[in-house]
Design a protein around this motif. Structure first.
Motif, PDB file in Angstrom:
ATOM      1  N   SER A 102      16.632 -11.697  -3.104  1.00  0.00           N
ATOM      2  CA  SER A 102      16.478 -12.184  -4.484  1.00  0.00           C
ATOM      3  C   SER A 102      16.928 -13.644  -4.593  1.00  0.00           C
ATOM      4  O   SER A 102      16.333 -14.424  -5.342  1.00  0.00           O
ATOM      5  N   TYR A 103      17.943 -14.010  -3.832  1.00  0.00           N
ATOM      6  CA  TYR A 103      18.390 -15.408  -3.830  1.00  0.00           C
ATOM      7  C   TYR A 103      17.280 -16.321  -3.298  1.00  0.00           C
ATOM      8  O   TYR A 103      16.991 -17.363  -3.898  1.00  0.00           O
ATOM      9  N   LEU A 104      16.637 -15.910  -2.198  1.00  0.00           N
ATOM     10  CA  LEU A 104      15.590 -16.744  -1.604  1.00  0.00           C
ATOM     11  C   LEU A 104      14.377 -16.865  -2.527  1.00  0.00           C
ATOM     12  O   LEU A 104      13.760 -17.928  -2.598  1.00  0.00           O
ATOM     13  N   GLU A 105      14.042 -15.787  -3.230  1.00  0.00           N
ATOM     14  CA  GLU A 105      12.928 -15.877  -4.172  1.00  0.00           C
ATOM     15  C   GLU A 105      13.281 -16.805  -5.323  1.00  0.00           C
ATOM     16  O   GLU A 105      12.447 -17.582  -5.787  1.00  0.00           O
ATOM     17  N   ASN A 106      14.510 -16.745  -5.785  1.00  0.00           N
ATOM     18  CA  ASN A 106      14.964 -17.642  -6.843  1.00  0.00           C
ATOM     19  C   ASN A 106      14.965 -19.092  -6.349  1.00  0.00           C
ATOM     20  O   ASN A 106      14.591 -20.006  -7.077  1.00  0.00           O
ATOM     21  N   ARG A 107      15.370 -19.302  -5.103  1.00  0.00           N
ATOM     22  CA  ARG A 107      15.462 -20.644  -4.518  1.00  0.00           C
ATOM     23  C   ARG A 107      14.087 -21.247  -4.249  1.00  0.00           C
ATOM     24  O   ARG A 107      13.842 -22.412  -4.508  1.00  0.00           O
ATOM     25  N   ASN A 108      13.174 -20.415  -3.698  1.00  0.00           N
ATOM     26  CA  ASN A 108      11.893 -20.926  -3.210  1.00  0.00           C
ATOM     27  C   ASN A 108      10.695 -20.618  -4.106  1.00  0.00           C
ATOM     28  O   ASN A 108       9.612 -21.149  -3.877  1.00  0.00           O
ATOM     29  N   GLY A 109      10.855 -19.741  -5.080  1.00  0.00           N
ATOM     30  CA  GLY A 109       9.760 -19.368  -5.967  1.00  0.00           C
ATOM     31  C   GLY A 109       8.970 -18.176  -5.446  1.00  0.00           C
ATOM     32  O   GLY A 109       9.093 -17.784  -4.286  1.00  0.00           O
ATOM     33  N   LYS A 110       8.157 -17.611  -6.314  1.00  0.00           N
ATOM     34  CA  LYS A 110       7.346 -16.451  -5.932  1.00  0.00           C
ATOM     35  C   LYS A 110       6.325 -16.859  -4.877  1.00  0.00           C
ATOM     36  O   LYS A 110       5.797 -17.960  -4.905  1.00  0.00           O
ATOM     37  N   GLY A 111       6.062 -15.950  -3.970  1.00  0.00           N
ATOM     38  CA  GLY A 111       5.079 -16.187  -2.919  1.00  0.00           C
ATOM     39  C   GLY A 111       5.564 -17.090  -1.799  1.00  0.00           C
ATOM     40  O   GLY A 111       4.787 -17.558  -0.980  1.00  0.00           O
ATOM     41  N   TRP A 112       6.877 -17.319  -1.733  1.00  0.00           N
ATOM     42  CA  TRP A 112       7.406 -18.232  -0.731  1.00  0.00           C
ATOM     43  C   TRP A 112       7.221 -17.706   0.685  1.00  0.00           C
ATOM     44  O   TRP A 112       6.999 -18.493   1.606  1.00  0.00           O
ATOM     45  N   LYS A 113       7.297 -16.388   0.870  1.00  0.00           N
ATOM     46  CA  LYS A 113       7.148 -15.834   2.223  1.00  0.00           C
ATOM     47  C   LYS A 113       5.764 -16.129   2.781  1.00  0.00           C
ATOM     48  O   LYS A 113       5.618 -16.490   3.949  1.00  0.00           O
ATOM     49  N   GLU A 114       4.753 -15.975   1.935  1.00  0.00           N
ATOM     50  CA  GLU A 114       3.375 -16.229   2.380  1.00  0.00           C
ATOM     51  C   GLU A 114       3.187 -17.706   2.728  1.00  0.00           C
ATOM     52  O   GLU A 114       2.545 -18.044   3.719  1.00  0.00           O
ATOM     53  N   LYS A 115       3.755 -18.583   1.899  1.00  0.00           N
ATOM     54  CA  LYS A 115       3.668 -20.020   2.175  1.00  0.00           C
ATOM     55  C   LYS A 115       4.354 -20.359   3.492  1.00  0.00           C
ATOM     56  O   LYS A 115       3.826 -21.122   4.302  1.00  0.00           O
TER      57      LYS A 115
END
Length: 123
Positions: A102-115
């Motif tokens: 949840s921290y990484l999604e907050n830090r990087n935004g939605k869809g960050w893993k795909e990017k």
């Protein structure tokens, strides 16, 4: 300020569970890593190092480029070695990711893993 509140909330919710010492260790590590923006991405297995010098240099360049992509998203690779079927370690790493995802999604935004995966696929 947001980060401090986020960490306190996670710590509060995680205090209620009677976990193994290994899980507690990884949860504490996750809270620390979130605080210092240094989240780990765990890998497994023995690293392959090419015996051929030219291939080794190419491999090192690729690893450096991949590491820079991970760093951009706040991740650092950590190899846990050759581990097969260690349920306690799997549970501990799962607890770590429960906190850090949840921290990484907050830090990087939605869809960050795909990017990130798209950037990594270049190397």
């Amino acid at each position: 300020m947001k980060k401090a509140i986020f960490i306190l909330c996670i710590a509060f919710f995680n205090c209620k569970s009677p976990d193994s010492p290994l899980v507690d260790k990884y949860k504490n590590q996750a809270l620390h890593d979130v605080e210092v923006d240094s989240v780990k991405k765990f890998t497994y297995g023995l690293p392959f190092i090419s015996p051929i010098e030219s291939q080794r240099k190419i491999q090192e360049i690729r690893e450096h480029k991949r590491d820079s992509v991970y760093k951009k998203y706040g991740l650092f690779l950590r190899n846990e070695g050759c581990v097969i079927g260690d349920k306690k370690l799997d549970e501990a790493i799962g607890a770590y990711h429960k906190i850090t995802d949840s921290y990484l999604e907050n830090r990087n935004g939605k869809g960050w893993k795909e990017k990130m995966e798209q950037e990594l696929s270049k190397y």
